[in-house]
Design an enzyme around this catalytic site. Structure first.
Site, mmCIF file in Angstrom:
data_model
loop_
_atom_site.group_PDB
_atom_site.id
_atom_site.type_symbol
_atom_site.label_atom_id
_atom_site.label_comp_id
_atom_site.label_asym_id
_atom_site.label_seq_id
_atom_site.Cartn_x
_atom_site.Cartn_y
_atom_site.Cartn_z
ATOM 1 N N TRP A 39 -45.830 -26.377 -2.747
ATOM 2 C CA TRP A 39 -45.299 -25.315 -3.608
ATOM 3 C C TRP A 39 -44.045 -25.758 -4.356
ATOM 4 O O TRP A 39 -43.775 -25.306 -5.460
ATOM 5 C CB TRP A 39 -45.057 -24.026 -2.817
ATOM 6 C CG TRP A 39 -43.697 -23.886 -2.206
ATOM 7 C CD1 TRP A 39 -43.282 -24.445 -1.054
ATOM 8 C CD2 TRP A 39 -42.602 -23.144 -2.722
ATOM 9 N NE1 TRP A 39 -41.996 -24.093 -0.814
ATOM 10 C CE2 TRP A 39 -41.544 -23.287 -1.821
ATOM 11 C CE3 TRP A 39 -42.407 -22.346 -3.851
ATOM 12 C CZ2 TRP A 39 -40.312 -22.683 -2.014
ATOM 13 C CZ3 TRP A 39 -41.178 -21.746 -4.039
ATOM 14 C CH2 TRP A 39 -40.143 -21.915 -3.123
ATOM 15 N N ASN A 40 -43.244 -26.658 -3.759
ATOM 16 C CA ASN A 40 -41.997 -27.081 -4.397
ATOM 17 C C ASN A 40 -41.966 -28.610 -4.387
ATOM 18 O O ASN A 40 -41.359 -29.217 -3.519
ATOM 19 C CB ASN A 40 -40.827 -26.495 -3.603
ATOM 20 C CG ASN A 40 -39.505 -26.705 -4.296
ATOM 21 O OD1 ASN A 40 -39.353 -27.630 -5.089
ATOM 22 N ND2 ASN A 40 -38.544 -25.861 -4.001
ATOM 23 N N PRO A 78 -40.479 -30.908 -6.413
ATOM 24 C CA PRO A 78 -39.212 -31.640 -6.505
ATOM 25 C C PRO A 78 -38.537 -31.792 -5.145
ATOM 26 O O PRO A 78 -38.146 -32.909 -4.766
ATOM 27 C CB PRO A 78 -38.376 -30.773 -7.453
ATOM 28 C CG PRO A 78 -39.376 -30.104 -8.312
ATOM 29 C CD PRO A 78 -40.554 -29.834 -7.418
ATOM 30 N N HIS A 138 -40.007 -31.437 -2.169
ATOM 31 C CA HIS A 138 -40.894 -32.209 -1.300
ATOM 32 C C HIS A 138 -40.730 -33.700 -1.555
ATOM 33 O O HIS A 138 -40.619 -34.501 -0.619
ATOM 34 C CB HIS A 138 -42.340 -31.792 -1.535
ATOM 35 C CG HIS A 138 -43.334 -32.632 -0.801
ATOM 36 N ND1 HIS A 138 -43.449 -32.609 0.570
ATOM 37 C CD2 HIS A 138 -44.241 -33.542 -1.236
ATOM 38 C CE1 HIS A 138 -44.383 -33.455 0.945
ATOM 39 N NE2 HIS A 138 -44.875 -34.040 -0.125
ATOM 40 N N TYR A 147 -37.383 -38.509 4.854
ATOM 41 C CA TYR A 147 -38.472 -38.841 5.777
ATOM 42 C C TYR A 147 -38.732 -40.343 5.844
ATOM 43 O O TYR A 147 -38.646 -40.945 6.914
ATOM 44 C CB TYR A 147 -39.728 -38.078 5.342
ATOM 45 C CG TYR A 147 -40.926 -38.260 6.234
ATOM 46 C CD1 TYR A 147 -41.029 -37.558 7.431
ATOM 47 C CD2 TYR A 147 -41.957 -39.115 5.881
ATOM 48 C CE1 TYR A 147 -42.122 -37.707 8.246
ATOM 49 C CE2 TYR A 147 -43.061 -39.274 6.687
ATOM 50 C CZ TYR A 147 -43.145 -38.564 7.869
ATOM 51 O OH TYR A 147 -44.236 -38.719 8.672
ATOM 52 N N HIS A 198 -32.078 -23.027 3.124
ATOM 53 C CA HIS A 198 -32.524 -21.636 2.995
ATOM 54 C C HIS A 198 -31.433 -20.691 3.495
ATOM 55 O O HIS A 198 -31.091 -19.710 2.844
ATOM 56 C CB HIS A 198 -33.823 -21.413 3.774
ATOM 57 C CG HIS A 198 -35.046 -21.681 2.984
ATOM 58 N ND1 HIS A 198 -35.581 -22.941 2.859
ATOM 59 C CD2 HIS A 198 -35.845 -20.876 2.242
ATOM 60 C CE1 HIS A 198 -36.644 -22.888 2.090
ATOM 61 N NE2 HIS A 198 -36.836 -21.648 1.698
#
Lengths: 489, 489
Positions: free
Chosen positions: B371-372, B374, B376, B384, B409
């Site tokens: 969904w996101n 950029p 990710h 990661y 968040h």
């Protein structure tokens, strides 16, 4: 739109024409120490991305529908509590609250055997040529007219009919009317065929026996020859005129009479139990929806409808539309799948095609042709095609079908309600122009929009009719004064 | 289930085994004068009919959804009238209602250039080796920590921040934090590559020029060679450390820095105008949904939530879920399609892959990955993979990504609201077990159910968080006493 055509990939400086250049470039870029992760790409919602897999939104729609439904369920519960009362239905169904110990509906149901027997006797007389043809047909027509008018007069004159009882009577008499019409017409065809064949009877019977012996020769190495022989014992015309045969036809889930119905070998017990279970549960669900959701909505719609308060009336209409539609869907399934299959299974009746795939209908016509196949088949075989054979045009034939259909819709609604308005009749006749509109929508905007127009007319048309009838029912029963009292509260 | 297998056709007496027998039978039956119209058939809803085309019900679901939505729209209008007030937004956005003429948000936004310039200066120092490596990295880390903590402290200490102003500041500083992290890390990679190459510098530059000449030879008959040559002018490491390059990266719609972004040749005016139009209209729609639908629902949910009245609280939650979800969908489109494409178009940025097809996601993981993009991509490239290279296991890497995500968040919600609860943090960390559940649902019941689980968590999880924050916000601001006053009304 020219800008839509050219994607991001084509417009980048580095990647112009040759694919190998792009590959080279990627190789060079990959060698850079900054680990590049960007490349020219379009967003998925952009036209030139070519992406169009939105199947997840179908699940989304059904989920949102369920969540909305659950919320309405809770809201209704918080506002009204539990309105479901099976006892109330017991009173309504038996008519006890209106009439004490009298059961006028039951009397009318039992009386129905009189026109049935009269019809059979007339046919017998016609078959053995005691009754002349014209006289016989006149008796039939009078018999059928009396049959259909009787409930109208009795329910209007006599008090003590419950709404549900009266509805049941009118439905039964309507079905009986259509079935006896079919019975009389089919027997007439057989009689005409017999008369035509009388001259060259010898020749026809010879050719028939030839056909028979041919077939036996054809399949005598086959174990199914036994079945074929058994099947060849078709009932021929005058032998079918028995009370047993007529009552079998009247019970069987079809409106079209024929002498040799296709039959099943045995009753599937599991199938039967499932259908019985569905009928019992489904009827309860419909009752619950009506008591808990529809009755409050209909009652609340009275004042806005009477005062022509459009915003509020629309809100009420839409509020009624959803439970009404769900009840209708449930009713359709119970009636046309569970109940008719149940009857068919018990009576070994093999033709279970009671409905087509009307949910995929792309116009109104296609819905009316598919949702009620017994009536559709009757209309085609006993009204439309005979009219075409008599020389009428196709559009006159269609109009006649819609007219008869409209009459029965009106009959089954107005007579029990005792409100002789023509909303149901107009609703049915309104299908004729609506069908033209939906066809032109289908032609102009494609099948999906045609399907949407059909669903809209189903979902919104019914609650509109219900509200109009309820409004008139209240006005007739309690007078305008009540509405005014309500309005001032 | 054995009874399902055998259809009506197989069980009829007449049609047992051979197809030709059936054909013969039809021929015989057709010859009868009663015009037979029945034949053995199953109903469409029966399993053995083999029918499964229910596409019409997809249109039905969307139509019912629209009708339900229209009704709720009317009901809301009748109950609340029009609550939309653009002036109110103007006050909230400019913070005028809270702070008079002071604009602390604006001050913080302008201040953001200080850490940016500090970051660039440190990089320059590292590149020319004035600043030692360890000192430089320590300065970067302190700079980034101050950057992210500054809004927290300032907003907490200083009054006069509007909610929207403070949200904007925290969002800006979060994005800045991620972008500068990426900038520092990429430059570090380049520096390491330069150091490694120092020894065998001569050999590498030779092979690079070989590669170049090869390519020119390969394509010298091609008109695109010009483009290729132009493209070969890739910016190399220390040349990229300019204020212009850094600010271009900070404005461009990506969080991952690289030295040579893929670029578009020209700005498509039509495309740009459409995106601007979408942003202007979309923001209005979101504001309207919030003012007209969400604020009344959230306010009404306060008491049931506080009193643990589960039925009413659930009803309120579901009532809030639909407009909240629609606002979120709208926000997603405006943010990730319209706004980022608009930025990309103006800045000639060619990579427009800002989102995947998360609506088809079959589990929670797949949603978060899609969904996101950029964020990710940033998480993958800068958190990661470096962690994996450092020797951590994959699950520790994933957990770290979720942890950072949960922190931001929480940061973007709690700081503006000044309620340091951990609902958003818990909501994000709760995705980890939820992802296991959704994956096992997908494995056990198939992709469709996985998709439904993902949609449910999105549609219901958000309003739950909103209600909890609002409840705590009211409690913190006005105290428990207010809730008690409310409850006694």
């Amino acid at each position: 739109m020219s800008e839509h055509g050219e994607g991001i990939r084509r417009r980048t400086k580095s990647v112009t024409r040759a694919e190998d250049i792009q590959a080279e470039e990627q190789k060079i870029r990959k060698k850079q120490p900054d680990k590049p992760c960007h490349k020219p790409r379009d967003s998925l919602f952009s036209w030139n991305s070519g992406f169009n897999d939105f199947t997840g939104f179908i699940n989304w729609a059904f989920l949102l529908l369920s969540i909305g439904g659950l919320r309405l369920f809770l809201e209704n519960f918080l506002k009204y509590g539990i309105r479901i009362d099976p006892l109330q239905w017991f009173y309504i169904l038996t008519g006890q609250d209106d009439s004490g110990d009298e059961h006028p509906s039951l009397v009318l149901i039992l009386y129905s055997c009189v026109p049935i027997v009269l019809c059979l006797l007339t046919e017998k007389g016609l078959a053995v040529e005691i009754v002349p043809n014209m006289t016989g047909m006149t008796i039939h027509i009078i018999n059928l007219l009396v049959l259909i008018l009787l409930p109208m007069v009795v329910i209007h004159v006599k008090d003590g009919f419950s709404l549900v009882g009266a509805s049941f009577v009118t439905t039964l008499y309507s079905v009986l009317f259509l079935k006896l019409w079919s019975y009389v017409q089919v027997n007439m065809w057989c009689r005409m065929a017999r008369q035509n064949a009388k001259g060259n009877l010898r020749r026809q019977s010879l050719s028939y026996s030839n056909l028979k012996s041919n077939k036996v020769n054809l399949h005598d190495d086959d174990s199914s020859t036994e079945d074929l022989k058994e099947h060849k014992k078709l009932i021929q015309y005058p032998d079918n005129l028995t009370l047993k045969d007529l009552y079998y036809f009247l019970c069987v889930p079809t409106l079209c009479y024929e002498l040799n119905f296709p039959k099943t070998e045995r009753i599937r017990k599991r199938f039967l139990i499932k259908r019985i279970f569905e009928v019992l549960i489904g009827v309860q669900i419909i009752f619950c929806v009506i008591q808990q959701y529809m009755i409050p909505s209909v009652k609340n719609s009275l004042i806005p409808f009477s005062n022509m308060d459009y915003t509020l009336a629309t809100e009420r209409l839409l509020k009624l539309a959803i439970p009404n539609h769900l009840a209708w869907l449930c009713m359709f399934y119970i009636m046309f799948h569970s109940w008719l299959n149940l009857l068919g299974e018990i009576l070994h009746f093999a033709d279970r095609s009671f409905y087509g795939d009307w949910w995929n209908a792309n116009n109104i016509d296609s819905f009316w042709r598919n949702w009620n196949l017994p009536v559709h088949r009757w209309a085609l075989r006993h009204l439309y095609l005979p009219m075409i054979e008599m020389g009428y045009s196709k559009s006159v034939g269609s109009l006649a079908v819609f007219f008869i259909s409209a009459f029965f819709h009106e009959y089954m609604v107005s007579v029990p309600l005792k409100t002789y308005k023509i909303w149901a009749f107009m609703g049915m006749m309104g299908q004729v122009p609506l069908s033209y509109i939906s066809k032109s929508v289908e032609r102009a905007y494609g099948r999906r929009f045609g399907n949407l127009v059909f669903w809209s007319s189903i979902i919104l048309g019914q609650p509109l009719c219900i509200m109009m009838y309820y409004h008139d029912y209240i006005v007739v029963r309690y007078g305008e004064s009540l509405l005014e009292d309500y309005a001032h509260v």
